[in-house]
Design an enzyme around this catalytic site. Structure first.
Site, PDB file in Angstrom:
ATOM      1  N   HIS A 173       0.994  -1.256  -0.056  1.00 15.97           N
ATOM      2  CA  HIS A 173       0.072  -0.010   0.035  1.00 15.97           C
ATOM      3  C   HIS A 173       0.770   1.414   0.118  1.00 15.97           C
ATOM      4  O   HIS A 173       0.651   2.214  -0.587  1.00 15.97           O
ATOM      5  CB  HIS A 173      -0.913  -0.137   1.101  1.00 15.97           C
ATOM      6  CG  HIS A 173      -1.831   1.052   1.278  1.00 15.97           C
ATOM      7  ND1 HIS A 173      -3.048   0.870   0.741  1.00 15.97           N
ATOM      8  CD2 HIS A 173      -1.839   2.115   2.176  1.00 15.97           C
ATOM      9  CE1 HIS A 173      -3.741   1.984   0.807  1.00 15.97           C
ATOM     10  NE2 HIS A 173      -3.093   2.724   1.707  1.00 15.97           N
TER      11      HIS A 173
ATOM     12  N   TYR B 144       4.053   0.485  -2.981  1.00 17.56           N
ATOM     13  CA  TYR B 144       3.785   0.292  -4.575  1.00 17.56           C
ATOM     14  C   TYR B 144       4.945  -0.799  -4.761  1.00 17.56           C
ATOM     15  O   TYR B 144       5.515  -0.438  -5.981  1.00 17.56           O
ATOM     16  CB  TYR B 144       4.017   1.612  -5.178  1.00 17.56           C
ATOM     17  CG  TYR B 144       2.459   2.423  -4.801  1.00 17.56           C
ATOM     18  CD1 TYR B 144       1.489   2.161  -5.445  1.00 17.56           C
ATOM     19  CD2 TYR B 144       2.810   3.508  -4.068  1.00 17.56           C
ATOM     20  CE1 TYR B 144       0.353   2.659  -5.254  1.00 17.56           C
ATOM     21  CE2 TYR B 144       1.612   4.109  -3.668  1.00 17.56           C
ATOM     22  CZ  TYR B 144       0.409   3.830  -4.381  1.00 17.56           C
ATOM     23  OH  TYR B 144      -0.831   4.556  -4.076  1.00 17.56           O
TER      24      TYR B 144
ATOM     25  N   HIS C 290     -10.967   2.104  -0.813  1.00 18.46           N
ATOM     26  CA  HIS C 290     -11.078   1.281   0.525  1.00 18.46           C
ATOM     27  C   HIS C 290     -12.095   0.093   0.469  1.00 18.46           C
ATOM     28  O   HIS C 290     -12.799  -0.135   1.149  1.00 18.46           O
ATOM     29  CB  HIS C 290     -12.023   2.457   1.179  1.00 18.46           C
ATOM     30  CG  HIS C 290     -11.024   2.673   2.869  1.00 18.46           C
ATOM     31  ND1 HIS C 290     -11.752   3.268   3.849  1.00 18.46           N
ATOM     32  CD2 HIS C 290      -9.846   2.785   3.166  1.00 18.46           C
ATOM     33  CE1 HIS C 290     -10.880   3.273   4.711  1.00 18.46           C
ATOM     34  NE2 HIS C 290      -9.618   2.878   4.392  1.00 18.46           N
TER      35      HIS C 290
ATOM     36  N   HIS D 261     -10.979  -3.286   1.302  1.00 20.63           N
ATOM     37  CA  HIS D 261     -11.163  -4.533   2.314  1.00 20.63           C
ATOM     38  C   HIS D 261     -11.964  -3.794   3.408  1.00 20.63           C
ATOM     39  O   HIS D 261     -12.629  -4.692   3.946  1.00 20.63           O
ATOM     40  CB  HIS D 261      -9.781  -4.853   2.685  1.00 20.63           C
ATOM     41  CG  HIS D 261      -9.577  -5.913   3.314  1.00 20.63           C
ATOM     42  ND1 HIS D 261     -10.158  -7.169   3.053  1.00 20.63           N
ATOM     43  CD2 HIS D 261      -9.272  -6.013   4.762  1.00 20.63           C
ATOM     44  CE1 HIS D 261      -9.901  -7.995   4.228  1.00 20.63           C
ATOM     45  NE2 HIS D 261      -9.463  -7.448   5.189  1.00 20.63           N
TER      46      HIS D 261
ATOM     47  N   ASP E 219      -1.358  14.546   5.626  1.00 21.88           N
ATOM     48  CA  ASP E 219      -2.448  13.810   6.509  1.00 21.88           C
ATOM     49  C   ASP E 219      -2.080  12.486   7.026  1.00 21.88           C
ATOM     50  O   ASP E 219      -1.068  11.970   6.148  1.00 21.88           O
ATOM     51  CB  ASP E 219      -3.677  14.111   5.510  1.00 21.88           C
ATOM     52  CG  ASP E 219      -3.747  12.767   4.619  1.00 21.88           C
ATOM     53  OD1 ASP E 219      -2.958  12.690   3.709  1.00 21.88           O
ATOM     54  OD2 ASP E 219      -4.611  11.713   4.785  1.00 21.88           O
TER      55      ASP E 219
ATOM     56  N   GLU F 215      -4.363   3.816  12.701  1.00 25.95           N
ATOM     57  CA  GLU F 215      -5.000   4.543  11.533  1.00 25.95           C
ATOM     58  C   GLU F 215      -6.105   5.407  11.736  1.00 25.95           C
ATOM     59  O   GLU F 215      -7.026   5.782  11.197  1.00 25.95           O
ATOM     60  CB  GLU F 215      -5.502   3.315  10.455  1.00 25.95           C
ATOM     61  CG  GLU F 215      -4.291   2.425  10.036  1.00 25.95           C
ATOM     62  CD  GLU F 215      -4.954   1.508   8.845  1.00 25.95           C
ATOM     63  OE1 GLU F 215      -6.005   1.561   8.519  1.00 25.95           O
ATOM     64  OE2 GLU F 215      -4.012   0.998   8.358  1.00 25.95           O
ATOM     65  N   SER F 216      -6.142   5.974  13.051  1.00 28.03           N
ATOM     66  CA  SER F 216      -7.411   6.772  13.703  1.00 28.03           C
ATOM     67  C   SER F 216      -7.243   7.906  12.427  1.00 28.03           C
ATOM     68  O   SER F 216      -6.487   8.047  11.804  1.00 28.03           O
ATOM     69  CB  SER F 216      -6.852   7.451  14.889  1.00 28.03           C
ATOM     70  OG  SER F 216      -6.848   6.467  15.908  1.00 28.03           O
TER      71      SER F 216
END
Ligand SMILES: Nc1ncnc2c1ncn2[C@@H]1O[C@H](COP(=O)(O)OP(=O)(O)O)[C@@H](O)[C@H]1O
Lengths: 223, 80, 579, 80
Positions: C50, C53, C96, C98, C269, C313-314
């Site tokens: 992810h 790559y 998104h 999964h 971000d 991953e909040s």
């Protein structure tokens, strides 16, 4: 010329749409009031726009209704200033107690964004004077909780008083509202709440301008 | 007829934006000393019949299949 | 501490972090010692498919990404394209898949949240969204649940955030039964001189954490496996991230205010593997080291370990490097919007990524190598033989009227109104064409005549039959949908959804599709300015249909002359153009 | 610290679209004999201190002022 104010609360998101509509139609930008403001400047019209104030967590409009700025709005309303709440603004006015009834989840349980038909149920108000009685206009809705409810006595009273200002017409009720109610005002006639979004139908780019007369009426601009 | 109450709450550690917003609002309203707030749901359900064991089994199945999202929620059943 | 940093590194632990033995050897060679547990987590985050790559990079490089209008291409949070008059459009598409299969409402919602964040991190106010969705067979027992949850989740997030959804796709095929696809697109508008990047500049500057608090959300399967180290974790913690669109909307307004104040030097971000990827990227791009002090990170849960904080991953979080003299002003803006604000670290000149927790240095790694030295594979690939063309006798004979009715009633061709009426398509008051036409169109606020067109397209069964031609076709269809409104297509983003790249025939699909996309883009001057790759979309050894979704953006100079899908009046001539 | 649970339910006669939809869905899922379903909310709240009487008074005020819309909702407080 009429002066207007727009109430800003975190999570509202049609505030820019509302400010644009007021500015385009009146030629003058409204002033704004923030959630913590305890006073609102002297204006003739206060508008609470749509969105998801405080995420609409707890109940739609519930947290917003308890913010200092809404106390200031209530004081102005008591003095006769014209107040209009659209969508979340309507929900907030109900939670504040300035308007009767409640807005529940849509009967479909789904968010709905589409164009409906609105009947002007009372054209004899500050808000609808630029429309004809019984006129049917186009107007978009976009909400998850627009299902108007009031107990039988309240319902009979507001119907009897002509406080129902807008109704969904021609079988377009998108949310299950009792008596197809789309907008109601208080008994004094200076506070209006409505679910549809007239601010999104005011110019050619919107594909029509049926919402414009509402603003022209309330801003005192002869149609 | 059997009356039941099903209570559905978020699992520990799952973010609860609603609870957080309510915490904040209670603070704004001047309520001091409020710690965590977590929001959940209750369902009051009426069931035909009088077989409590069957009712409980049915309610459990309803929770697993519909009332609770067991990926993030826990549920509790009580007959009243 | 819940999970001590001293957990011994075993081959099983390495494997459960998705690292192959040779990849682990690479780590040992790079740092010259055994990594700590937290460091292993950091490597797994940086070197997973992810983030790195590693299977697709070699081929992605072949895509055309430049053009006279392209200001920022792939590599940043989103691509930036010039639309004249000092305005730029910023856009990207991301999957998104999964998370949406595990928990459709939250998975799809946080997918929308992530892509919106990518766009406003660059300094743009989001003005349009789309979503490309693929589900299993309509009669598969899970499909109904997934469709309703995903659509409600996309609406729940996008509607509350306040961005109009103007287009998308929905397809059904049994090959997605165990693996639905949720690809979210977002575009925003900014000024050419108001674009913000992730590259940190300057030594000794504060690294600031903004937004929501950190919880254990999404801390991967590896932690679950480690839960046995803590007997106090009584219930298995769900790894599902829950979205909070209200906080994100506040974050948007706060970020744009902060950017306008001139306080922001760099911003990133926190997406997947939040703190790790964002901090490393800011430092590595700026040739700087980063020192993080985890005790200052705002946390939502007690006793969080360094490992968990680095991998959380909040959602709704940002990392920034700020001008020190503007710190107070910046903090006031964030407090006004009710968001957390904390200085959690500093830029350094030693090119190391150091993480301090409770007085212990839990990680000390070479920052550039974390990204640059990530493994890259030239995976073997084969082209499957093309299926023979259908003989005319293969085509079933049917009454045309019956066939037409059957087609109109089919899941793939029926009206999508049920989907898009759950999305706010009108908010912001600029929607000129909502879903139901060829492309969504949104006027450019502040400009009298300009508008932007958006379309999302791919036909997976074409890609399955011939990946190269299917890739070309996806670009061509997107291009056509844009031009059908009268727009000049400007640039595109791609979201490449495929199965397991370690299987040569799947890798062959990926390679073929990328080559096809590249060829079509070159022929049409339609550069790819951003994108996302989602691999390993398969269940029980069967991959999904190859699905390289394309999101395209076009410019309309004068929207009053724009074309619509509806006939404008009766008695008009109807022309058929093209081949 | 005091832990409390506040349960907020719709008053009789108030429309409950969610409850009605769940009734329908339970039927579709093959659960027979399900009568009325009404949906409500629970709030699990932590309060500082140990004075139970004060906690109850505070919680009552929170319900009146924020947690319940007393036009349409009832509330119940229990300390746990
Ligand atoms: N998930 C979705 N979200 C929003 N709009 C959608 C979605 N799926 C389809 N649409 C809209 O429905 C219309 C028909 O979709 P589609 O059949 O894919 O169009 P086409 O094949 O012409 O590109 C398009 O306008 C498209 O944007």
């Amino acid at each position: 010329m009429i002066k207007s104010a727009v109430v800003l609360l975190p999570g509202l998101n049609r505030d820019r749409d509302m400010i644009a509509a007021l500015t385009k139609i009146s030629g003058k930008a409204p002033v704004t009031a923030w959630q913590t403001d305890t006073d609102i400047p002297d204006v003739d019209l206060i508008v609470i726009p749509g969105g998801f104030s405080y995420g609409d967590y707890l109940r739609c409009g519930a947290i917003a209704a308890r913010m200092p700025v809404m106390r200031a709005v209530a004081e102005k309303a008591a003095k006769g200033v014209t107040v209009m709440g659209v969508c979340n603004g309507f929900q907030i006015l109900l939670e504040t107690g300035l308007l009767p009834g409640a807005l529940m989840r849509n009967a479909s349980l789904k968010f709905v964004c589409r164009e409906v038909k609105l009947e002007i149920a009372n054209a004899n108000t500050t808000f609808t004077r630029a429309y004809r009685p019984g006129q049917v206009i186009r107007c978009p809705v976009a909400h998850h909780d627009g299902n108007y409810f009031a107990d039988p006595e309240t319902l009979a009273r507001i119907e009897g008083n002509g406080q129902v200002v807008f109704r969904y017409a021609e079988g377009t009720n998108p949310n299950g509202s009792l008596n197809d109610i789309a907008g109601v005002m208080n008994e004094a006639g200076n506070v209006l709440g409505l679910m549809p979004h007239p601010e999104n139908l005011i110019e050619a780019a919107h594909g029509g301008s049926d919402g414009r007369a509402l603003f022209e009426g309330v801003l005192g601009i002869a149609a | 007829m059997i009356k039941a109450r099903v209570t559905v709450t978020l699992k520990n550690g799952v973010l609860d934006p609603q609870g957080k917003a309510i915490e904040g609002a209670l603070g704004t309203l001047g309520f001091g000393g409020v710690g965590h707030v977590r929001q959940g749901k209750v369902f009051d359900i009426e069931l035909d019949g009088s077989d409590k064991a069957k009712a409980e089994a049915d309610l459990k199945a309803m929770c697993e299949k519909l009332l609770a999202n067991t990926v993030i929620e826990n549920y509790a059943i009580s007959l009243t | 501490m819940t999970i001590p940093n001293s957990i011994p590194i075993t081959p099983e632990l390495v494997a459960s972090h998705g690292l192959k033995p040779d990849e682990y050897q690479r780590i040992l060679d790079l740092i010259g010692r055994e990594p700590s547990y937290t460091e292993l987590g950091i490597f797994s985050a940086m070197w997973n498919e992810h983030c790195s790559y590693k299977s697709s990079k070699k081929w992605l490089r072949t895509l055309p990404t430049k053009g006279p209008r392209v200001l920022v291409g792939p590599g940043e949070n989103a691509g930036v394209v010039d639309i004249g008059d000092g305005d730029v459009v910023v856009f990207k598409m991301e999957s998104h898949n999964h998370p949406s299969y595990i928990e459709p409402y939250q998975g799809a919602g946080t997918g929308v949240g992530g892509i919106l964040r990518d766009v406003f991190t660059m300094g743009a106010r989001p003005i349009a969204a789309m979503n490309a969705l693929r589900f299993g067979a309509p009669d598969h027992p899970k499909t109904r649940h997934l469709v309703s949850g995903v659509v409600a989740g996309i609406g729940g997030y996008g509607n509350a955030f306040g961005v109009p959804t103007v287009g998308g796709e929905v397809n059904f095929d049994e090959r997605y039964n165990g693996n639905c696809l949720v690809n979210a697109f977002a575009a925003g508008l900014a000024k050419a001189d108001g674009i913000f990047l992730s590259q940190a500049k300057g030594v000794g500057l504060p690294v600031v954490y903004l937004g929501a608090k950190t919880g254990r959300d999404g801390v991967g399967g590896a932690t679950m496996a480690s839960a046995e180290f803590d007997d106090k974790i009584e219930e298995k913690r769900p790894t599902v991230q829950v979205g909070d669109p209200f906080t994100e909307k506040c974050l948007l307004e706060a970020c744009l205010e902060l950017m306008a104040s001139g306080a922001v030097i760099a911003i990133q971000d926190m997406g997947a593997a939040g703190l790790t990827c964002s901090a490393v990227e800011m430092g590595a791009k700026g040739d700087l080291g980063i020192r993080l002090e985890l005790d200052k990170v705002p946390v939502r849960e007690e006793r969080m370990s360094a490992y968990e904080m680095m991998l959380s991953e909040s959602q709704e979080r940002m990392l920034m490097v700020l001008r020190p003299e503007k710190e107070e002003e910046a903090e006031a803006i964030f407090r006004k919007w009710g968001l957390d604000f904390a200085i959690v670290g500093w830029t350094t000149d030693d090119l190391r990524f150091r993480v301090i927790h409770q007085g212990e240095e839990v990680a000390n790694l070479p920052i550039k190598e974390l990204g640059d030295e990530a493994p890259e594979y030239d995976r073997p690939w084969i082209e499957l033989p093309k299926p023979a063309p259908l003989a005319s006798t293969d085509v079933p004979q049917a009454d045309i009227a019956d066939a037409l009715l059957k087609m109109l009633g089919s899941a793939d061709l029926s009206s999508r109104r049920w989907v898009w009426e759950q999305y706010d398509t009108l908010i912001q008051g600029n929607s000129l064409q909502i879903p139901g036409g060829d492309a969504g169109v949104v006027r450019v606020e502040g400009h009298p005549t300009k508008a932007l067109a958006f379309s999302a397209d791919v036909t997976p069964r074409y890609c399955e039959a011939d990946p190269f031609e299917g890739g070309k076709q996806a670009i061509a269809e997107c291009w056509r949908n844009l031009t059908a409104t009268g727009a000049l297509p400007l640039a595109a983003t791609d979201n490449l959804n495929f199965g397991n790249p370690e299987r040569p025939e799947i890798m062959g699909q990926l390679v073929g599709a990328i080559k096809g996309i590249g060829e079509a883009c070159r022929a049409l001057d339609f550069p790819i300015v951003s994108g996302n790759v989602s691999l390993y979309n398969e269940t029980n050894g069967r991959g999904i249909l190859p699905t390289p979704a394309i999101g395209g953006v076009g410019l309309i100079d004068n929207w009053s002359r724009m074309a619509r899908i509806r006939f404008a009046g009766s008695g008009e001539r109807i022309l058929l153009l093209g081949a």
